[in-house]
Design an enzyme around this catalytic site. Structure first.
Site, PDB file in Angstrom:
ATOM      1  N   LYS A 123      51.767 -63.510  37.304  1.00 28.31           N
ATOM      2  CA  LYS A 123      52.067 -62.332  38.127  1.00 28.31           C
ATOM      3  C   LYS A 123      50.863 -61.998  38.972  1.00 28.31           C
ATOM      4  O   LYS A 123      49.728 -62.343  38.617  1.00 28.31           O
ATOM      5  CB  LYS A 123      52.398 -61.128  37.238  1.00 28.31           C
ATOM      6  CG  LYS A 123      53.245 -60.084  37.916  1.00 28.31           C
ATOM      7  CD  LYS A 123      54.718 -60.442  37.862  1.00 28.31           C
ATOM      8  CE  LYS A 123      55.566 -59.458  38.635  1.00 28.31           C
ATOM      9  NZ  LYS A 123      56.997 -59.686  38.401  1.00 28.31           N
TER      10      LYS A 123
HETATM   11  P1  NAD Z   1      61.644 -52.864  45.647  1.00 27.13           P
HETATM   12  O1  NAD Z   1      60.314 -52.492  46.147  1.00 27.13           O
HETATM   13  O2  NAD Z   1      62.568 -53.632  46.512  1.00 27.13           O
HETATM   14  O3  NAD Z   1      62.407 -51.526  45.190  1.00 27.13           O
HETATM   15  C1  NAD Z   1      61.882 -50.603  44.298  1.00 27.13           C
HETATM   16  C2  NAD Z   1      62.787 -49.382  44.364  1.00 27.13           C
HETATM   17  O4  NAD Z   1      62.407 -48.453  43.361  1.00 27.13           O
HETATM   18  C3  NAD Z   1      62.703 -48.628  45.690  1.00 27.13           C
HETATM   19  O5  NAD Z   1      63.981 -48.180  46.040  1.00 27.13           O
HETATM   20  C4  NAD Z   1      61.789 -47.450  45.368  1.00 27.13           C
HETATM   21  O6  NAD Z   1      61.997 -46.337  46.220  1.00 27.13           O
HETATM   22  C5  NAD Z   1      62.239 -47.168  43.959  1.00 27.13           C
HETATM   23  N1  NAD Z   1      61.305 -46.417  43.138  1.00 27.13           N
HETATM   24  C6  NAD Z   1      59.979 -46.598  42.985  1.00 27.13           C
HETATM   25  N2  NAD Z   1      59.493 -45.694  42.121  1.00 27.13           N
HETATM   26  C7  NAD Z   1      60.537 -44.953  41.714  1.00 27.13           C
HETATM   27  C8  NAD Z   1      60.681 -43.868  40.834  1.00 27.13           C
HETATM   28  N3  NAD Z   1      59.639 -43.422  40.155  1.00 27.13           N
HETATM   29  N4  NAD Z   1      61.923 -43.325  40.664  1.00 27.13           N
HETATM   30  C9  NAD Z   1      62.990 -43.796  41.346  1.00 27.13           C
HETATM   31  N5  NAD Z   1      62.907 -44.849  42.176  1.00 27.13           N
HETATM   32  C10 NAD Z   1      61.696 -45.387  42.371  1.00 27.13           C
HETATM   33  O7  NAD Z   1      61.408 -53.603  44.246  1.00 27.13           O
HETATM   34  P2  NAD Z   1      62.386 -54.575  43.479  1.00 27.13           P
HETATM   35  O8  NAD Z   1      62.058 -55.954  43.870  1.00 27.13           O
HETATM   36  O9  NAD Z   1      63.775 -54.064  43.581  1.00 27.13           O
HETATM   37  O10 NAD Z   1      61.856 -54.382  41.982  1.00 27.13           O
HETATM   38  C11 NAD Z   1      62.290 -53.326  41.149  1.00 27.13           C
HETATM   39  C12 NAD Z   1      61.998 -53.678  39.710  1.00 27.13           C
HETATM   40  O11 NAD Z   1      62.665 -54.897  39.380  1.00 27.13           O
HETATM   41  C13 NAD Z   1      60.526 -53.922  39.375  1.00 27.13           C
HETATM   42  O12 NAD Z   1      60.301 -53.516  38.040  1.00 27.13           O
HETATM   43  C14 NAD Z   1      60.401 -55.430  39.484  1.00 27.13           C
HETATM   44  O13 NAD Z   1      59.311 -55.921  38.716  1.00 27.13           O
HETATM   45  C15 NAD Z   1      61.722 -55.830  38.902  1.00 27.13           C
HETATM   46  N6  NAD Z   1      62.167 -57.182  39.243  1.00 27.13           N
HETATM   47  C16 NAD Z   1      62.303 -57.576  40.543  1.00 27.13           C
HETATM   48  C17 NAD Z   1      62.777 -58.853  40.815  1.00 27.13           C
HETATM   49  C18 NAD Z   1      63.043 -59.323  42.212  1.00 27.13           C
HETATM   50  O14 NAD Z   1      63.559 -60.440  42.373  1.00 27.13           O
HETATM   51  N7  NAD Z   1      62.744 -58.556  43.249  1.00 27.13           N
HETATM   52  C19 NAD Z   1      63.068 -59.743  39.767  1.00 27.13           C
HETATM   53  C20 NAD Z   1      62.939 -59.295  38.457  1.00 27.13           C
HETATM   54  C21 NAD Z   1      62.487 -58.009  38.217  1.00 27.13           C
END
Ligand code: NAD
Length: 437
Positions: A123
């Site tokens: 990561k």
């Molecule tokens: P992203 O940046 O596209 O979206 C994050 C979202 O969360 C945004 O809408 C943001 O406004 C919101 N957010 C942030 N803090 C918040 C809070 N305190 N309360 C409510 N909403 C909040 O990120 P993503 O890629 O969607 O990732 C989200 C989660 O999923 C993370 O934990 C990431 O590690 C995990 N994840 C992502 C992927 C991927 O392929 N993108 C894969 C596995 C896991």
């Protein structure tokens, strides 16, 4: 919501996050410890597995638009390469810490092992607020960070991908920087790229699609289906918005969603396609300002405690804690985010009969299709989206079944089962390889 309100909401969230003081790496070590004890693993082996193989901290100087230099802190952590090259996203967020990156790298190791793909865990992250950076600053930050972690990453060593606040545009820059610096095409050095530069069809939607598939699986096991099931989703970014859209398309009623700017609620179900469209057109990609008949605004954290069948936390880690776990009303929690539930909250949820589909299973769709992208880049041979989605579905359903059976046989939670299964596979690889020298 106005942008003032959005700013206030962000400040409230950040205060709340600080107040809970969740250390993700401690959380990770606790989870591994619990699974390791159940597997009766030797303490020394367990200690080895809790710790990352390699940690790199970089100070990244960037020429800002105002002419001065700002130095950002970045990290790349390789947790385990026992089962294959390290794999894991890069996060841009003001709250990034080394402990957070170490935990996220470790979760990637178990995730790849649970879905049984031949990759290890890694990561990365940069402490920054990308919303305050211009396009040029973001590009210079990304390219310089890439140059500084280049000694560690590579198609056969460690392959980054998107995470919070990073997407295809940033992955394209990483690939291009590596290509220029190495003097040869480096498509396979990073996944989550745009289609025109080696991206895989279906990668952008893969994590949300995986969340939808495991939601379907868990509901089937509980004797229900998606049609008519009520859902709340925290986070409306890559994972949350796609999960909400696919759940909606499969007949579920998504009644609540939130992001950093606040929450929206409609007991009759939100018009998710319209909301996705709205967010795509809004400057900061937020739900703030969206209005429709019957839709109310709520304070962001309230989305977690809505009276729904399924809750999908898809924002950040440490959201369901000892402080709010007893107010969660969803019967099923499908963890789209990494580490959204603290170990203390997990105990409370289990006591209250909630079923948690853990992150390392629920959000593994992203890394599975990243694996497909990497394979396609290495072979320079590209698949149709249907092939990607079919293979993803098979892998996710097979992994869900394996974790479900494991949990029932050993009478443990799905989280403990997923950790035990992942840990068993990693330990097996370590034992087969032996300890060098
Ligand atoms: P992203 O940046 O596209 O979206 C994050 C979202 O969360 C945004 O809408 C943001 O406004 C919101 N957010 C942030 N803090 C918040 C809070 N305190 N309360 C409510 N909403 C909040 O990120 P993503 O890629 O969607 O990732 C989200 C989660 O999923 C993370 O934990 C990431 O590690 C995990 N994840 C992502 C992927 C991927 O392929 N993108 C894969 C596995 C896991």
């Amino acid at each position: 919501m106005t942008s003032d309100k959005a700013g206030q909401a962000q400040a409230t969230v950040e205060r709340a996050l600080k107040a809970t003081e969740v250390n993700p790496y401690e959380m990770f070590r606790t989870q591994v410890g619990l699974a390791g004890e159940k597997l009766r693993l030797p303490v020394d082996l367990l200690e080895m597995i809790k710790r990352p193989e390699r940690v790199l901290e970089v100070s990244v100087p960037v020429r800002m638009d105002h002419g001065g230099i700002e130095v950002f802190t970045g990290y790349r952590v390789q947790h385990s390469s026992a089962r294959g090259p390290c794999k894991g996203g890069i996060r841009y967020h003001p709250g990034v810490t080394l402990d957070e990156v170490k935990a996220l790298a470790g979760w990637m190791t178990w995730k790849c092992a649970v879905v049984d793909i031949p990759l290890g865990g890694g990561k990365g992250g940069i402490v920054c607020d990308p919303t305050t950076l211009s396009e040029g600053e973001l590009e210079r930050l990304t390219r310089r960070y890439t140059a500084m972690i280049l000694p560690l990453i590579g198609p056969q060593h460690d392959i980054p991908a998107p995470d919070v606040n990073t997407g295809a545009r940033i992955m394209n820059w990483i690939m291009d920087t590596a290509t220029v610096l190495r003097g040869e095409p480096m498509y396979a050095i990073v996944t989550g790229k745009d289609l025109g530069v080696g991206g895989a069809r279906g990668r952008r939607e893969a994590t949300g699609r995986g969340v939808m598939i495991v939601t379907q699986e868990i509901l089937n096991r509980l004797g229900r289906g998606l049609p008519g099931t009520t859902v709340a989703v925290q986070g409306f970014g890559n994972v949350g918005s796609v999960a909400a859209l696919l759940l909606h398309e499969s007949g579920a009623k998504v009644v609540g969603v939130s992001d950093v700017s606040g929450a929206l609620y409609s007991p009759n179900g939100l018009n998710i396609p319209e909301l996705v469209d709205y967010v795509a057109r809004s400057p900061n990609r937020l739900i703030a300002g969206y209005t429709a008949p019957g839709v109310e605004e709520l304070p962001g954290p309230e989305v977690l405690t809505l009276d729904v069948d399924v809750l999908v936390p898809a924002a950040l880690e440490g959201q369901i804690t000892a402080d709010n776990a007893d107010r969660i009303r969803a019967k099923v929690i499908v963890e789209g985010a990494n580490g959204p539930t603290t170990p203390e909250a997990d105990v409370i949820l289990e006591e209250q009969g909630r079923v948690v589909v853990p992150d390392i299973l629920a959000n593994a769709g992203g890394v599975v299709v990243s694996y497909f992208e990497w394979v396609q880049n290495l072979q320079n041979f590209y698949w149709e989206e249907g092939e990607t989605n079919d293979r993803l579905s098979r892998i996710m359903r097979r992994a869900f079944q394996a974790v479900w059976d494991y949990a029932r046989e050993r009478k443990v939670s799905l989280r403990t089962a997923a950790f035990m299964l992942g840990l068993e596979r990693v330990v097996q690889a370590i034992r087969l390889r032996g300890i060098f020298p």
